[in-house]
Design an enzyme around this catalytic site. Structure first.
Site, short mmCIF file in Angstrom:
data_model
loop_
_atom_site.label_atom_id
_atom_site.label_comp_id
_atom_site.label_asym_id
_atom_site.label_seq_id
_atom_site.Cartn_x
_atom_site.Cartn_y
_atom_site.Cartn_z
CG HIS A 19 -2.29 0.47 0.80
ND1 HIS A 19 -3.05 0.55 -0.18
CD2 HIS A 19 -3.25 0.79 2.01
CE1 HIS A 19 -3.95 0.85 -0.14
NE2 HIS A 19 -4.29 1.37 1.09
CG ASN A 66 -9.02 4.93 4.65
OD1 ASN A 66 -8.48 4.36 3.58
ND2 ASN A 66 -10.01 4.03 5.24
CG ASP A 91 -1.83 0.71 -3.19
OD1 ASP A 91 -1.96 1.82 -2.77
OD2 ASP A 91 -2.51 -0.21 -3.09
CG ASN A 112 -10.95 3.49 0.84
OD1 ASN A 112 -12.02 3.37 0.21
ND2 ASN A 112 -10.81 2.31 1.91
#
Length: 203
Positions: A19, A66, A91, A112
């Site tokens: 991530h 997020n 990513d 997100n």
């Protein structure tokens, strides 16, 4: 000046995860140009690269993935940078590991971090560069996959893709998003496969 935002999560727990490849691309660019990250007038680290087509402001939000949009919106307003000069690097599990995909606009496609930025800016009309990390075992939860350490067998591919992403950022700064798409969106050797379709909502 271009605002180049690499997405990731702060802290050592997430440093070496799939991530965080957006953060890793920013680190490659900072090392390449001999600049260091420092505190910003927002919840982020920034590093300024001078002499590259008006300059680059490299950004690593510290808001967690997020809520990345807050830091991005603050920095665009503070430095008075138009959204046309924003590039987000992130990513993408829907792309094969190692493949890059640049786009001039599009939806969040289930990401997100991108969703947060779109929500704050109120538009999908900004450039983004996705770094493929693959889906991994489909029986495994996607969040667990992207928040896990980079598997040893994927590391060479991911490391190479991160360096190519840094090259793509410089191309964006120098030649614009259309040229970046032409140069860096080539499918992987052997042609497209079922996982190389564009994320939902992207052209």
């Amino acid at each position: 000046m271009k605002l180049i935002v690499g997405l990731g999560n702060p802290g050592p727990k997430y440093r070496d995860t799939l991530h965080n490849v957006g953060f890793k691309a920013m680190d490659v660019l900072a090392a390449r140009h001999g600049v260091a990250f420092e505190s910003a007038p927002s919840d982020a680290y920034v590093a300024r690269v001078r002499g590259v087509e008006g300059g680059l402001l490299l950004v690593k939000p510290l808001t967690f993935m997020n809520r990345s949009g807050g830091a991005v919106g603050d920095l665009l307003r503070f430095y008075k940078i138009p959204v046309e000069d924003l590039l987000v690097v992130l990513d993408e599990a829907a792309l094969p590991a190692g493949q890059l995909r640049a786009r001039s606009f599009g939806s969040a496609g289930g990401h997100n971090g991108l969703k947060s930025i779109i929500g704050v800016l109120g538009t999908e009309q900004f450039a983004r560069l996705r770094i493929g990390v693959g889906r991994g075992d489909p029986r495994r939860d996607l969040a667990d996959h992207v928040l896990s350490a980079i598997p040893p067998d994927l590391r060479p591919v991911v490391d190479e893709a991160v360096v190519k992403a840094a090259d793509a950022v410089e191309c964006f700064a120098r030649d614009g998003i259309e040229k970046t798409m032409q140069v860096f969106n080539a499918p992987p050797p052997g042609g497209r496969d079922s996982t190389s379709l564009p994320p939902r909502g992207e052209p």
